[in-house]
Scaffold this motif. Structure first.
Motif, PDB file in Angstrom:
ATOM      1  N   LEU A 560     -31.802  35.313  27.145  1.00 43.73           N
ATOM      2  CA  LEU A 560     -31.529  33.875  27.043  1.00 43.73           C
ATOM      3  C   LEU A 560     -32.341  33.309  25.881  1.00 43.73           C
ATOM      4  CD1 LEU A 560     -30.412  31.145  28.124  1.00 43.73           C
ATOM      5  CD2 LEU A 560     -32.385  31.071  29.658  1.00 43.73           C
ATOM      6  N   SER A 561     -31.673  32.784  24.856  1.00 38.95           N
ATOM      7  CA  SER A 561     -32.368  32.239  23.674  1.00 38.95           C
ATOM      8  C   SER A 561     -32.281  30.718  23.688  1.00 38.95           C
ATOM      9  CB  SER A 561     -31.730  32.779  22.387  1.00 38.95           C
ATOM     10  OG  SER A 561     -31.798  34.185  22.349  1.00 38.95           O
ATOM     11  N   LEU A 562     -33.448  30.067  23.739  1.00 41.63           N
ATOM     12  CA  LEU A 562     -33.507  28.601  23.823  1.00 41.63           C
ATOM     13  C   LEU A 562     -34.362  27.979  22.722  1.00 41.63           C
ATOM     14  CD1 LEU A 562     -34.037  28.218  27.684  1.00 41.63           C
ATOM     15  CD2 LEU A 562     -31.951  27.706  26.424  1.00 41.63           C
ATOM     16  N   GLU A 563     -34.974  28.795  21.881  1.00 41.67           N
ATOM     17  CA  GLU A 563     -35.892  28.248  20.891  1.00 41.67           C
ATOM     18  C   GLU A 563     -35.169  27.301  19.922  1.00 41.67           C
ATOM     19  OE1 GLU A 563     -34.477  32.312  19.493  1.00 41.67           O
ATOM     20  OE2 GLU A 563     -35.270  31.454  21.337  1.00 41.67           O
ATOM     21  N   GLY A 564     -35.933  26.356  19.358  1.00 42.14           N
ATOM     22  CA  GLY A 564     -35.359  25.441  18.367  1.00 42.14           C
ATOM     23  C   GLY A 564     -34.595  24.277  18.956  1.00 42.14           C
ATOM     24  N   ASN A 565     -34.823  23.973  20.247  1.00 44.67           N
ATOM     25  CA  ASN A 565     -34.219  22.802  20.885  1.00 44.67           C
ATOM     26  C   ASN A 565     -35.306  21.742  21.104  1.00 44.67           C
ATOM     27  OD1 ASN A 565     -31.237  23.120  21.801  1.00 44.67           O
ATOM     28  ND2 ASN A 565     -32.151  25.141  22.166  1.00 44.67           N
ATOM     29  N   PRO A 566     -34.922  20.465  21.275  1.00 40.25           N
ATOM     30  CA  PRO A 566     -35.946  19.406  21.404  1.00 40.25           C
ATOM     31  C   PRO A 566     -36.498  19.199  22.817  1.00 40.25           C
ATOM     32  CG  PRO A 566     -33.760  18.411  21.220  1.00 40.25           C
ATOM     33  CD  PRO A 566     -33.567  19.900  21.065  1.00 40.25           C
ATOM     34  N   PHE A 567     -36.204  20.104  23.763  1.00 38.97           N
ATOM     35  CA  PHE A 567     -36.725  19.904  25.120  1.00 38.97           C
ATOM     36  C   PHE A 567     -38.249  20.100  25.138  1.00 38.97           C
ATOM     37  CE2 PHE A 567     -35.210  24.354  24.896  1.00 38.97           C
ATOM     38  CZ  PHE A 567     -36.394  25.031  25.145  1.00 38.97           C
ATOM     39  N   ARG A 568     -38.888  19.484  26.150  1.00 42.28           N
ATOM     40  CA  ARG A 568     -40.337  19.612  26.296  1.00 42.28           C
ATOM     41  C   ARG A 568     -40.732  20.696  27.301  1.00 42.28           C
ATOM     42  NH1 ARG A 568     -42.827  13.448  26.221  1.00 42.28           N
ATOM     43  NH2 ARG A 568     -42.105  12.894  24.131  1.00 42.28           N
ATOM     44  N   ALA A 569     -39.860  20.935  28.256  1.00 44.55           N
ATOM     45  CA  ALA A 569     -40.144  21.960  29.271  1.00 44.55           C
ATOM     46  C   ALA A 569     -38.918  22.862  29.413  1.00 44.55           C
ATOM     47  CB  ALA A 569     -40.472  21.295  30.612  1.00 44.55           C
ATOM     48  N   PRO A 570     -39.118  24.180  29.446  1.00 48.57           N
ATOM     49  CA  PRO A 570     -40.391  24.885  29.437  1.00 48.57           C
ATOM     50  C   PRO A 570     -41.112  24.796  28.093  1.00 48.57           C
ATOM     51  CG  PRO A 570     -38.565  26.450  29.326  1.00 48.57           C
ATOM     52  CD  PRO A 570     -37.967  25.103  29.562  1.00 48.57           C
ATOM     53  N   ARG A 571     -42.440  24.888  28.133  1.00 55.47           N
ATOM     54  CA  ARG A 571     -43.231  24.815  26.910  1.00 55.47           C
ATOM     55  C   ARG A 571     -42.935  26.005  26.010  1.00 55.47           C
ATOM     56  NH1 ARG A 571     -46.822  24.658  30.770  1.00 55.47           N
ATOM     57  NH2 ARG A 571     -47.964  26.465  29.956  1.00 55.47           N
ATOM     58  N   ALA A 572     -43.228  25.804  24.713  1.00 57.47           N
ATOM     59  CA  ALA A 572     -42.951  26.845  23.716  1.00 57.47           C
ATOM     60  C   ALA A 572     -43.631  28.163  24.075  1.00 57.47           C
ATOM     61  CB  ALA A 572     -43.401  26.376  22.334  1.00 57.47           C
ATOM     62  N   ALA A 573     -44.822  28.074  24.686  1.00 55.93           N
ATOM     63  CA  ALA A 573     -45.559  29.298  25.044  1.00 55.93           C
ATOM     64  C   ALA A 573     -44.792  30.119  26.066  1.00 55.93           C
ATOM     65  CB  ALA A 573     -46.938  28.928  25.596  1.00 55.93           C
ATOM     66  N   ILE A 574     -44.108  29.436  26.988  1.00 59.65           N
ATOM     67  CA  ILE A 574     -43.313  30.150  28.005  1.00 59.65           C
ATOM     68  C   ILE A 574     -42.068  30.743  27.362  1.00 59.65           C
ATOM     69  CG2 ILE A 574     -41.944  29.861  30.119  1.00 59.65           C
ATOM     70  CD1 ILE A 574     -43.974  27.746  30.994  1.00 59.65           C
ATOM     71  N   VAL A 575     -41.405  29.952  26.503  1.00 56.89           N
ATOM     72  CA  VAL A 575     -40.200  30.432  25.812  1.00 56.89           C
ATOM     73  C   VAL A 575     -40.522  31.682  24.990  1.00 56.89           C
ATOM     74  CG1 VAL A 575     -38.456  29.864  24.075  1.00 56.89           C
ATOM     75  CG2 VAL A 575     -39.145  28.145  25.761  1.00 56.89           C
ATOM     76  N   ALA A 576     -41.717  31.672  24.373  1.00 58.60           N
ATOM     77  CA  ALA A 576     -42.114  32.794  23.517  1.00 58.60           C
ATOM     78  C   ALA A 576     -42.333  34.077  24.322  1.00 58.60           C
ATOM     79  CB  ALA A 576     -43.384  32.442  22.744  1.00 58.60           C
ATOM     80  N   ARG A 577     -42.578  33.947  25.637  1.00 54.37           N
ATOM     81  CA  ARG A 577     -42.820  35.131  26.465  1.00 54.37           C
ATOM     82  C   ARG A 577     -41.527  35.855  26.832  1.00 54.37           C
ATOM     83  NH1 ARG A 577     -46.287  32.590  31.061  1.00 54.37           N
ATOM     84  NH2 ARG A 577     -45.525  34.400  32.221  1.00 54.37           N
TER      85      ARG A 577
END
Length: 592
Positions: A560-577
């Motif tokens: 699941l790829s979600l990076e580069g969206n303006p949402f605040r949650a989940p935090r970038a650190a979680i997305v990066a995991r």
């Protein structure tokens, strides 16, 4: 009523106990839990579970009158038994024996705490189906857990487990078992009794071998043994008839395992010490679609690689390959060939950077003893008859053409074409003569054109499994697309979609949807969960302001790829995991 009496009996000295300050739960949450049967206490900084949570279903009427958490309008006898208790992301160090006072639990989520042990009474939760214990400090799995006969999912990743009890084999209804990121050096042979298991994650442990009994896992679809110390794989693994994905990355394998598992579609053996690919091992991969061999010590590719007729992606990055067999270009379904970091001779560096199509085209040109492969037509179109007849490929790409010459379709002359590549042109509409191929064509690439709408005519291509429409100007898809019941992959990156195309929710065969770099503002997780085969979803670089927690219920999503969206949650650190971390986070945020 017997349950209430039982609870009373167990706590008969309650009135004589010394008062102590207990963590509290808002009365409104308890009240709602009595009605819904679900209680979410995730992320509340709890160091222990409040006693009134354990006693939620055992208060008698007298106690109810004294308990302020019961409102005057509530009738204690109408309460619903608690079935779902979420306690993740707290600071719990222990769980009380009183957990047995909640015998109706089907889901117990304790992930991301500081638990070093579990109470024996956990084994009394006979209805439990999901037990989440990841990211704790468990060094032992209590035998009592192994009597939970209804357990379907047990997640234990990121603990300190060194061994597993032989009794683990009693969990015969288990479909998912995650033991990754522990300190396991061996596995109990009883693991082979988990015949309903579909997903087994053993990655990031210290395993040096796998038990032969794994072969008995007749329902297993995914086995991840990455990041261990394996030097080989038992021959018996070929008996795993349902196995589709096998991950063996970062081990100490010197040979490609011989795996005539008839349904194996993806094999990942990157970062090992493989030097030779033997013909016999390759020939056994009858259904392989993705073969990852990167970061090994492979020197040559045997001609038998051409037997892998179903192969679509071959990753040979960072090996010691000096030459490529020209016959590699005859693989009919190969779409991605990765060769960076090899000391290849006789192939110009710039050719490697131009991508798979150019490289395969070059290799085809080296094949000797072919029939006349090209004829020049009045339109100067180069019709590759060899591609059409041998590879069943109709290609007219990178011509910057506004239409496809009729001569190209004439050359097919009633023949069978399965793959069409008209990418990197200036097409504004779907070529009408494409419909002449509707009985056979399964893959169409119309990427990098100027399409502003997708004609409903494409829905006549009923054999279609893969369509690539990336880098166009599309903002919607025709509703007739739902007729394509074999469609597995849709690529729509870099278009103008403002919402998730409605029709895609209807195509239950979909496995891959790529929608990155659009303007998608929302997605409906309820409808997405119906896409039970969907394993890859790219929503990166869109306009998603929030990610619905229910997206975490799409349990088949592997990527699941979600990076580069303006949402605040989940935090970038979680997305990066990565996907697993994101999905786990989303599930923990579901309000019940």
């Amino acid at each position: 009523m017997s349950r209430f009496k039982r609870g009373d009996k167990m706590d008969s000295l309650a009135g004589f106990r010394t008062e102590k300050t207990e963590p509290t739960v808002p009365h409104g949450l308890l009240k709602a839990a009595r009605k819904s049967g679900q209680l979410n206490l995730s992320g509340r900084g709890l160091t222990e579970v409040p006693q009134n949570v354990y006693r939620l279903n055992v208060d008698t009427p007298e106690e109810a009158n004294q308990n302020l958490s019961f409102g005057a309008s509530e009738r204690w006898w109408e309460q619903t038994e608690l079935t779902k208790l979420l306690l993740s992301s707290n600071q719990l160090t222990a769980l009380s024996d009183d957990i047995s006072l909640l015998p109706g639990l089907t889901t117990l989520d304790l992930h991301d705490n500081q638990l070093s042990s579990l109470p024996c009474t956990l084994g009394e939760l006979e209805q439990l189906q999901q037990l989440r214990l990841s990211h704790n400090r468990l060094s032992v799995l209590p035998v009592e857990v192994c009597v939970l006969k209804n357990l379907r999912s047990l997640t234990l990743q990121q603990n300190l487990l060194e061994t597993l009890p032989e009794e683990l084999g009693q969990l015969e209804n288990l479909t998912e078992l995650d033991l990754s990121n522990n300190h396991l050096k061996c596995l109990p042979s009883s693991l082979g009794r988990l015949t309903c298991l579909q997903k087994l994650d053993l990655s990031h442990n210290m395993l040096t071998c796998l038990p032969d009994s794994l072969a008995k896992l007749a329902s297993l679809k995914l086995l991840d043994c990455s990041n261990n110390q394996l030097t080989g794989v038992p021959v018996s693994i070929s008996e795993m008839l349902a196995l589709e994905q096998l991950f063996l990355r970062h081990n100490k394998l010197r040979l490609l395992p011989q795996l005539p598992a008839p349904n194996l579609k993806e094999l990942y053996v990157g970062n090992n010490q493989i030097e030779d690919l033997e013909a016999e091992q390759l020939a056994s991969l009858m259904a392989i679609s993705l073969l990852e061999l990167r970061d090994n010590k492979i020197k040559t590719l045997p001609e038998q690689i051409t037997l892998l007729s179903t192969l679509t992606r071959l990753d040979l990055t960072n090996n010691d390959i000096t030459t490529l067999p020209a016959s590699l270009s005859l693989l009919p379904n190969l779409k991605m060939l990765l060769l960076e970091g090899n000391p290849l001779r006789g192939i110009r560096r710039d050719l490697l950077t131009k991508g798979t199509n150019e490289l395969l085209k070059y290799l085809r040109g080296r094949i000797k003893d072919t029939a006349p492969t090209a004829m020049t037509l009045p339109s100067q179109a180069r019709v590759n008859l060899h591609s059409i007849k041998t590879l069943k490929l109709l290609e007219y790409s990178e011509k910057q053409a506004e239409n496809i010459p009729d001569e190209l379709f004439d050359a097919v002359a009633g023949g069978v074409v399965t793959t069409v590549n008209f990418s990197k042109n200036q097409l504004t509409t779907l070529p009408t003569r494409l419909m002449e191929l509707q009985s056979s064509v399964s893959e169409v690439n119309l990427g990098f054109n100027r399409l502003t709408c997708c004609s409903p005519d494409i829905c006549k291509l009923l054999q279609l499994t893969h369509i690539d429409l990336r880098n166009n100007q599309l903002s919607e898809l025709p509703s007739e697309l739902e007729n394509l019941t074999k469609l597995r992959s849709v690529i729509l990156n870099y278009n103008r979609f403002k919402s998730f195309p409605d029709v895609l929710y209807q195509i239950v065969s979909l496995e891959t949807v790529l929608l990155g770099n659009n303007q998608v503002g929302s997605v409906d997780p309820g409808r997405l969960t119906r896409l039970v085969h969907l394993s890859t979803l790219d929503l990166s670089n869109n306009d998603l302001l929030n990610i619905p927690p229910e997206l975490g219920l799409c349990t088949n999503l592997r990527c699941l790829s979600l990076e580069g969206n303006p949402f605040r949650a989940p935090r970038a650190a979680i997305v990066a995991r990565g996907t697993d971390a994101v999905m786990e986070y989303l599930r923990s945020r579901i309000v019940t």
